[in-house]
Design a protein around this motif. Structure first.
Motif, PDB file in Angstrom:
ATOM      1  N   ILE A 161      -4.413  -4.839  -1.938  1.00 52.30           N
ATOM      2  CA  ILE A 161      -3.899  -4.216  -0.719  1.00 52.30           C
ATOM      3  C   ILE A 161      -2.446  -4.649  -0.524  1.00 52.30           C
ATOM      4  CG2 ILE A 161      -4.133  -4.044   1.786  1.00 52.30           C
ATOM      5  CD1 ILE A 161      -7.151  -4.725   1.349  1.00 52.30           C
ATOM      6  N   LEU A 162      -1.544  -3.697  -0.571  1.00 49.88           N
ATOM      7  CA  LEU A 162      -0.118  -3.948  -0.350  1.00 49.88           C
ATOM      8  C   LEU A 162       0.274  -3.460   1.034  1.00 49.88           C
ATOM      9  CD1 LEU A 162       2.874  -4.513  -1.182  1.00 49.88           C
ATOM     10  CD2 LEU A 162       2.900  -2.210  -2.168  1.00 49.88           C
ATOM     11  N   ASP A 163       0.880  -4.339   1.820  1.00 46.94           N
ATOM     12  CA  ASP A 163       1.295  -3.927   3.163  1.00 46.94           C
ATOM     13  C   ASP A 163       2.338  -4.897   3.699  1.00 46.94           C
ATOM     14  OD1 ASP A 163       1.204  -2.410   5.654  1.00 46.94           O
ATOM     15  OD2 ASP A 163      -0.808  -1.826   5.016  1.00 46.94           O
ATOM     16  N   ILE A 164       2.707  -4.698   4.949  1.00 51.29           N
ATOM     17  CA  ILE A 164       3.701  -5.557   5.572  1.00 51.29           C
ATOM     18  C   ILE A 164       3.106  -6.958   5.758  1.00 51.29           C
ATOM     19  CG2 ILE A 164       3.077  -4.997   7.953  1.00 51.29           C
ATOM     20  CD1 ILE A 164       6.118  -4.992   8.551  1.00 51.29           C
ATOM     21  N   ASN A 165       3.950  -7.965   5.692  1.00 54.96           N
ATOM     22  CA  ASN A 165       3.521  -9.347   5.781  1.00 54.96           C
ATOM     23  C   ASN A 165       3.026  -9.673   7.193  1.00 54.96           C
ATOM     24  OD1 ASN A 165       3.637 -12.304   6.016  1.00 54.96           O
ATOM     25  ND2 ASN A 165       4.592 -12.210   3.994  1.00 54.96           N
ATOM     26  N   ILE A 181       8.815 -10.036   3.471  1.00 52.21           N
ATOM     27  CA  ILE A 181       8.459  -9.056   4.488  1.00 52.21           C
ATOM     28  C   ILE A 181       7.222  -8.231   4.112  1.00 52.21           C
ATOM     29  CG2 ILE A 181       9.817  -7.042   3.712  1.00 52.21           C
ATOM     30  CD1 ILE A 181      10.721  -6.734   6.641  1.00 52.21           C
ATOM     31  N   HIS A 182       6.762  -8.363   2.876  1.00 50.81           N
ATOM     32  CA  HIS A 182       5.573  -7.661   2.417  1.00 50.81           C
ATOM     33  C   HIS A 182       4.547  -8.668   1.896  1.00 50.81           C
ATOM     34  CE1 HIS A 182       8.419  -4.321   2.506  1.00 50.81           C
ATOM     35  NE2 HIS A 182       9.171  -4.997   1.650  1.00 50.81           N
ATOM     36  N   GLN A 183       3.320  -8.210   1.704  1.00 48.17           N
ATOM     37  CA  GLN A 183       2.298  -9.094   1.155  1.00 48.17           C
ATOM     38  C   GLN A 183       1.313  -8.297   0.309  1.00 48.17           C
ATOM     39  OE1 GLN A 183       0.294 -10.658   4.717  1.00 48.17           O
ATOM     40  NE2 GLN A 183      -1.473  -9.336   4.321  1.00 48.17           N
ATOM     41  N   ILE A 184       0.684  -8.991  -0.632  1.00 44.96           N
ATOM     42  CA  ILE A 184      -0.378  -8.403  -1.438  1.00 44.96           C
ATOM     43  C   ILE A 184      -1.625  -9.258  -1.255  1.00 44.96           C
ATOM     44  CG2 ILE A 184      -1.208  -7.918  -3.769  1.00 44.96           C
ATOM     45  CD1 ILE A 184       1.673  -7.300  -4.546  1.00 44.96           C
ATOM     46  N   ASP A 204       3.178 -13.345  -1.116  1.00 46.11           N
ATOM     47  CA  ASP A 204       4.327 -12.829  -0.376  1.00 46.11           C
ATOM     48  C   ASP A 204       5.229 -12.060  -1.330  1.00 46.11           C
ATOM     49  OD1 ASP A 204       3.409 -13.982   1.908  1.00 46.11           O
ATOM     50  OD2 ASP A 204       4.828 -15.636   1.930  1.00 46.11           O
ATOM     51  N   VAL A 205       5.683 -10.894  -0.889  1.00 49.56           N
ATOM     52  CA  VAL A 205       6.590 -10.069  -1.686  1.00 49.56           C
ATOM     53  C   VAL A 205       7.877  -9.879  -0.883  1.00 49.56           C
ATOM     54  CG1 VAL A 205       6.900  -7.851  -2.855  1.00 49.56           C
ATOM     55  CG2 VAL A 205       4.613  -8.887  -2.727  1.00 49.56           C
TER      56      VAL A 205
END
Length: 301
Positions: free
Chosen positions: A204-208, A255-258, A251-252
């Motif tokens: 699941i990739l989305d905002i952190n 600002i994003h997270q997986i 953390d990506v």
């Protein structure tokens, strides 16, 4: 005092985005396609559109993803809303895949940006993109055709996909959970567990979520009605409740997270997996591994 989401977008972000995109060109492109006719090829009569989706707005546009105007503007806008670079962010999901899948399902695929990358990464796999908007699937199909990629597009709801149990080795979702109520998120996580083979992976990739909790202004800058609800949602705990063995959240670019999980293997699965490993050491023809009935075909050591 926090600035209301609509005002923040209209006053600060919208003028910048409008300057960066070619609105006249997008308008010409929109008029060049018969969206209703094209969407008929994907529309399924048994798909019921939930109110949380039909009432959704995309950057203030009524109808949200059920409006062709949004479909046309989605890609040009989203590239500026995934810093530092959209392709880098989506590639992080591809890089986090720990399996070599035969069948992949991309939930809430939208215009297919991640779906295309999944097919490019695993050209031999059957890749299916599922979305509630038939208009989005029209755009996704155009992109896939232009790229010469054979992808199946399916009109459907990620809460109840209608696919059989254990039908996929990999299930993904990009930029979906921040746009839906958390009760729906939990249902989708459970559906992912049902859809995966033992040993299969969900990503699941989305905002952190940590960033959202720490920086209140982000909740105003990103115009989503369920964003604060998503920020408070414990996605790792949700995955565990569904039965997944969770992997560390990644953390990506901060600002994003997986978020990722693996459907655990049963004792029977482990035995089969050992048989597969023994077979692999004796043969280079991996295509015959399916004959062993292994639900964990292709899992990396």
């Amino acid at each position: 005092m926090a600035i209301p989401q609509n005002l923040f977008w209209e006053r600060f972000l919208s003028p910048v985005v409008r300057f960066l995109i070619d609105e006249a060109g997008l308008e010409r492109y929109a008029l060049s396609i018969d969206w209703d006719k094209q969407s008929n090829g994907f529309q399924r009569a048994d798909v019921i559109i939930p109110t949380y989706y039909s009432n959704h707005k995309f950057r203030g546009i009524e109808g949200g993803y059920l409006n062709p105007k949004v479909v046309v503007s989605y890609d040009p806008i989203i590239q500026y809303l995934l810093p530092p670079n959209e392709n880098l962010v989506r590639q992080a999901l591809i890089d986090a895949i720990k399996v070599k899948p035969r069948r992949i399902l991309d939930l809430g695929c939208g215009t297919g940006s991640t779906t295309l990358m999944l097919k490019q990464a695993f050209p031999q796999a059957e890749v299916i993109g599922l979305d509630l908007s038939a208009y989005m699937l029209v755009k996704a199909d155009i992109k896939a055709t232009s790229a010469g990629l054979d992808i199946i597009w399916r009109h459907g709801n990620a809460e109840k996909t209608a696919f059989p149990n254990a039908a996929f080795d990999l299930v993904t979702a990009s930029l979906l959970f921040r746009e839906i109520p958390t009760t729906v998120s939990q249902t989708i996580v459970q559906e992912c567990f049902r859809l995966l083979v033992a040993g299969g992976q969900v990503l699941i990739l989305d905002i952190n979520q940590k960033a959202l909790r720490q920086l209140e202004w982000l909740n105003d800058a990103i115009e989503e009605p369920y964003l604060r609800e998503y920020a408070a949602f414990n996605l790792d705990e949700s995955m565990e409740q569904a039965g997944f063995a969770t992997l560390p959240t990644q953390d990506v670019w901060w600002i994003h997270q997986i978020t990722s999980g693996v459907k655990p293997l049963s004792k029977e699965d482990v035995t089969i997996h050992k048989q597969v490993r023994q077979y692999e050491s004796k043969s280079t023809d991996n295509g015959d591994l399916e004959d062993l009935g292994s639900p964990v075909f292709g899992i990396k050591a």
